[in-house]
Design an enzyme around this catalytic site. Sequence first.
Site, PDB file in Angstrom:
ATOM      1  CB  SER A 136      -1.761   0.052   1.337  1.00 47.08           C
ATOM      2  OG  SER A 136      -1.116   1.145   1.534  1.00 47.08           O
ATOM      3  CE1 TYR A 149      -4.443  -2.459   5.409  1.00 48.22           C
ATOM      4  CE2 TYR A 149      -3.245  -0.320   4.620  1.00 48.22           C
ATOM      5  CZ  TYR A 149      -4.081  -1.100   4.514  1.00 48.22           C
ATOM      6  OH  TYR A 149      -3.833  -1.568   2.503  1.00 48.22           O
TER       7      TYR A 149
END
Length: 226
Positions: A136, A149
């Site tokens: 990401s 995350y």
Amino acid sequence: MTLAVITGPSRGIGRATALALAERGIDLALLGRPSAALAETVRLAAERGVSAIPVDCELANPAELERAAERVLDGAVPDLLVNNAAVIRRAPIEQTSLQAWNEQLDVNLRAPFLLTRALLPAMRRAGRGRIINVGSISSTLGTAGAAAYCASKWGLVGLTKSLAEELSDSGLMTVAILPGSVDTRMLEGSGFAPRISADDVARTIVFHCLDAPLAHNGGVVEMFAT
Ligand SMILES: NC(=O)c1ccc[n+]([C@@H]2O[C@H](COP(=O)([O-])OP(=O)(O)OC[C@H]3O[C@@H](n4cnc5c(N)ncnc54)[C@H](OP(=O)(O)O)[C@@H]3O)[C@@H](O)[C@H]2O)c1
């Protein structure tokens, strides 16, 4: 025959990748939790004329991952592994439970490690294979309310870079794809507007699966916006 193993194929980027690979004639082992959405991906892929087998797997469970890998290898040696699935539980650090921290690290980082470890020996023996890790843009920065995350996604790049060193001159390669805000369910509630389609990410993954030269080994592809 070329076989791709994809995690998280029930929706979003995973489904788009599965269907884009099916369009290129790639057979699929679709690792995920049983659901109507996963069955729909299987149906859509089969419609494109490839073999698409759902393989039950809760990615937070190492024993299930091991069984899923064995099931894949019982059928054929995969040429491609796309570690795509992930989970995000948004909360400030003070309100992040150990359970939520572990879940995100287990699904987003430990599962790609375990799946790679299980499939790599056979891929090495075959002398070919590509492992695509979906990180990401959060692999490059910090985000308030998403520490676990972000930590998992930074870790995934570390895993990719280290694996790339181990794959040097092997005929195999690995890359990490780092999308920004993609129009999928994961983005809902984030406060970020979608800037990229799941299909655009899928096209980038498929390029690295099928067309990119091995010189991309260890590469990190950042995707920002159109
Ligand atoms: N959307 C974005 O803006 C964005 C941005 C950057 C990176 N990414 C990355 O892109 C990848 C795909 O995300 P997405 O946006 O397509 O997300 P999504 O629509 O939420 O899909 C997530 C997928 O992961 C699966 N999954 C989650 N936890 C699982 C578990 N414990 N066991 C098995 N499967 C599990 C889900 O399966 P179920 O159907 O069983 O829940 C689903 O198939 C992820 O790595 C994500 O971090 C997304």
